[in-house]
Scaffold this motif. Sequence first.
Motif, PDB file in Angstrom:
ATOM      1  N   ILE A  83       0.835  -1.202   0.000  1.00  7.27           N
ATOM      2  CA  ILE A  83       0.000   0.000   0.000  1.00  7.27           C
ATOM      3  C   ILE A  83       0.870   1.252   0.000  1.00  7.27           C
ATOM      4  O   ILE A  83       0.530   2.267  -0.621  1.00  7.27           O
ATOM      5  CB  ILE A  83      -0.973  -0.029   1.192  1.00  7.27           C
ATOM      6  CG1 ILE A  83      -1.968  -1.183   0.995  1.00  7.27           C
ATOM      7  CG2 ILE A  83      -1.717   1.292   1.334  1.00  7.27           C
ATOM      8  CD1 ILE A  83      -2.906  -1.410   2.142  1.00  7.27           C
ATOM      9  N   MET A  84       2.019   1.168   0.686  1.00 10.97           N
ATOM     10  CA  MET A  84       2.948   2.292   0.642  1.00 10.97           C
ATOM     11  C   MET A  84       3.470   2.506  -0.779  1.00 10.97           C
ATOM     12  O   MET A  84       3.590   3.651  -1.251  1.00 10.97           O
ATOM     13  CB  MET A  84       4.106   2.039   1.606  1.00 10.97           C
ATOM     14  CG  MET A  84       5.092   3.180   1.728  1.00 10.97           C
ATOM     15  SD  MET A  84       6.166   3.006   3.177  1.00 10.97           S
ATOM     16  CE  MET A  84       6.875   1.375   2.909  1.00 10.97           C
ATOM     17  N   MET A  85       3.777   1.430  -1.495  1.00  3.79           N
ATOM     18  CA  MET A  85       4.212   1.542  -2.886  1.00  3.79           C
ATOM     19  C   MET A  85       3.102   2.106  -3.772  1.00  3.79           C
ATOM     20  O   MET A  85       3.353   2.907  -4.688  1.00  3.79           O
ATOM     21  CB  MET A  85       4.645   0.172  -3.418  1.00  3.79           C
ATOM     22  CG  MET A  85       5.915  -0.396  -2.797  1.00  3.79           C
ATOM     23  SD  MET A  85       7.375   0.662  -3.034  1.00  3.79           S
ATOM     24  CE  MET A  85       7.514   1.408  -1.391  1.00  3.79           C
ATOM     25  N   VAL A  86       1.861   1.712  -3.492  1.00  2.00           N
ATOM     26  CA  VAL A  86       0.726   2.265  -4.243  1.00  2.00           C
ATOM     27  C   VAL A  86       0.668   3.770  -4.062  1.00  2.00           C
ATOM     28  O   VAL A  86       0.516   4.533  -5.028  1.00  2.00           O
ATOM     29  CB  VAL A  86      -0.595   1.613  -3.777  1.00  2.00           C
ATOM     30  CG1 VAL A  86      -1.789   2.325  -4.407  1.00  2.00           C
ATOM     31  CG2 VAL A  86      -0.622   0.135  -4.147  1.00  2.00           C
ATOM     32  N   ALA A  87       0.805   4.235  -2.811  1.00  2.00           N
ATOM     33  CA  ALA A  87       0.751   5.668  -2.531  1.00  2.00           C
ATOM     34  C   ALA A  87       1.908   6.415  -3.183  1.00  2.00           C
ATOM     35  O   ALA A  87       1.732   7.536  -3.679  1.00  2.00           O
ATOM     36  CB  ALA A  87       0.762   5.896  -1.016  1.00  2.00           C
ATOM     37  N   MET A  88       3.095   5.792  -3.204  1.00  2.00           N
ATOM     38  CA  MET A  88       4.284   6.474  -3.704  1.00  2.00           C
ATOM     39  C   MET A  88       4.401   6.449  -5.223  1.00  2.00           C
ATOM     40  O   MET A  88       4.846   7.414  -5.837  1.00  2.00           O
ATOM     41  CB  MET A  88       5.539   5.841  -3.087  1.00  2.00           C
ATOM     42  CG  MET A  88       5.656   6.028  -1.584  1.00  2.00           C
ATOM     43  SD  MET A  88       7.056   5.130  -0.880  1.00  2.00           S
ATOM     44  CE  MET A  88       8.450   6.058  -1.566  1.00  2.00           C
ATOM     45  N   MET A  89       4.004   5.338  -5.853  1.00  2.00           N
ATOM     46  CA  MET A  89       4.301   5.145  -7.268  1.00  2.00           C
ATOM     47  C   MET A  89       3.138   5.440  -8.209  1.00  2.00           C
ATOM     48  O   MET A  89       3.354   5.732  -9.387  1.00  2.00           O
ATOM     49  CB  MET A  89       4.777   3.703  -7.499  1.00  2.00           C
ATOM     50  CG  MET A  89       6.010   3.312  -6.701  1.00  2.00           C
ATOM     51  SD  MET A  89       7.413   4.444  -6.920  1.00  2.00           S
ATOM     52  CE  MET A  89       7.643   4.367  -8.688  1.00  2.00           C
ATOM     53  N   THR A  90       1.908   5.368  -7.722  1.00  2.00           N
ATOM     54  CA  THR A  90       0.764   5.597  -8.610  1.00  2.00           C
ATOM     55  C   THR A  90       0.753   6.997  -9.225  1.00  2.00           C
ATOM     56  O   THR A  90       0.449   7.137 -10.423  1.00  2.00           O
ATOM     57  CB  THR A  90      -0.556   5.332  -7.861  1.00  2.00           C
ATOM     58  OG1 THR A  90      -0.553   3.990  -7.368  1.00  2.00           O
ATOM     59  CG2 THR A  90      -1.751   5.507  -8.788  1.00  2.00           C
ATOM     60  N   PRO A  91       1.071   8.070  -8.475  1.00  2.00           N
ATOM     61  CA  PRO A  91       1.070   9.392  -9.122  1.00  2.00           C
ATOM     62  C   PRO A  91       2.010   9.488 -10.313  1.00  2.00           C
ATOM     63  O   PRO A  91       1.678  10.139 -11.319  1.00  2.00           O
ATOM     64  CB  PRO A  91       1.518  10.322  -7.988  1.00  2.00           C
ATOM     65  CG  PRO A  91       1.080   9.638  -6.746  1.00  2.00           C
ATOM     66  CD  PRO A  91       1.299   8.176  -7.018  1.00  2.00           C
ATOM     67  N   SER A  92       3.168   8.836 -10.255  1.00  2.00           N
ATOM     68  CA  SER A  92       4.105   8.910 -11.373  1.00  2.00           C
ATOM     69  C   SER A  92       3.632   8.099 -12.568  1.00  2.00           C
ATOM     70  O   SER A  92       4.130   8.284 -13.685  1.00  2.00           O
ATOM     71  CB  SER A  92       5.494   8.427 -10.928  1.00  2.00           C
ATOM     72  OG  SER A  92       5.480   7.048 -10.624  1.00  2.00           O
ATOM     73  N   ALA A  93       2.671   7.191 -12.348  1.00  2.00           N
ATOM     74  CA  ALA A  93       2.132   6.388 -13.446  1.00  2.00           C
ATOM     75  C   ALA A  93       0.914   7.042 -14.097  1.00  2.00           C
ATOM     76  O   ALA A  93       0.423   6.553 -15.114  1.00  2.00           O
ATOM     77  CB  ALA A  93       1.758   4.993 -12.938  1.00  2.00           C
ATOM     78  N   ALA A  94       0.426   8.138 -13.511  1.00  2.00           N
ATOM     79  CA  ALA A  94      -0.783   8.782 -14.021  1.00  2.00           C
ATOM     80  C   ALA A  94      -0.669   9.228 -15.484  1.00  2.00           C
ATOM     81  O   ALA A  94      -1.613   9.025 -16.263  1.00  2.00           O
ATOM     82  CB  ALA A  94      -1.161   9.953 -13.128  1.00  2.00           C
TER      83      ALA A  94
END
Length: 274
Positions: A83-94
């Motif tokens: 979940i921490m990776m989701v929070a950190m990496m999802t914005p850069s994948a937008a």
Amino acid sequence: MAPMQHTKGVAERLARRDQAVVLGAVALIVLLSVVYTVFGIGMDMTAVEMTRMARPIGKPMQMGAGSAWTPAYTALIFLMWWIMMVAMMTPSAAPVLLLYTAIKKAGSRPHQAPLLSLAFLSGYLLAWAVFSIIATGLQWWLESWGLSDGPMMSLSSRALGGALLLAAGAYQFTPYKHACLLHCRMPVQFLTAHNRTGLDGAVLMGAHHGVFCLGCCWALMLLLFAGGIMNLYWIAGLALYVLAEKHVRNPRLFASTTGGLLLLAGFYVLATAF
């Protein structure tokens, strides 16, 4: 208006606003992930409390032993990482996700664009789930050998922390790092070269993109062991850095400069470790 016509009208309006739907879903996922991470749901302390108690690399607080690694605790640690990776990496994948949505909107089945985009995002996050499994195993190994402070989740060895900084810094100069970063920064070429159809194809494309992103950022993410896995300053700093790395004008210079700074920090930590 008949129920069937009303339902069809809602679906058509959603299809016309597919990018807004996808972006809203991404924002909701990130928000929930941030809340879960900050409040440390299921953990003995929140991330805010751990951040307040954080100490320099390799100088953890003297506290009692951590929790026993039961199956339930292992699952909890995995969820914490993922979940921490989701929070950190999802914005850069937008950006790539929105471009994928636009491409599917212009295709033969535009009404499926939001669903395909969320399937793409699921594949992307699956790649980071694999990383989270590895990180969980590494955390267990470090704690088993007394190299990590269990309650605070940070390295107990200053020498090991310095070595980790050196390794992350050195990786910033490798061809593999720059090749993966190039793929992450060129979504048009990626989506063109690796196009697949259907929901399963969307998941595979997302996972493929996630592998490139993982190849670009895995060493940086492991720095969480050095600063404290639940240290909010490190979490936010690394997330912002990853976002910047994919959008600056000269990414090779940016990554190399960061690599040099990490090497200097690593040498300093090692020099003061003994």
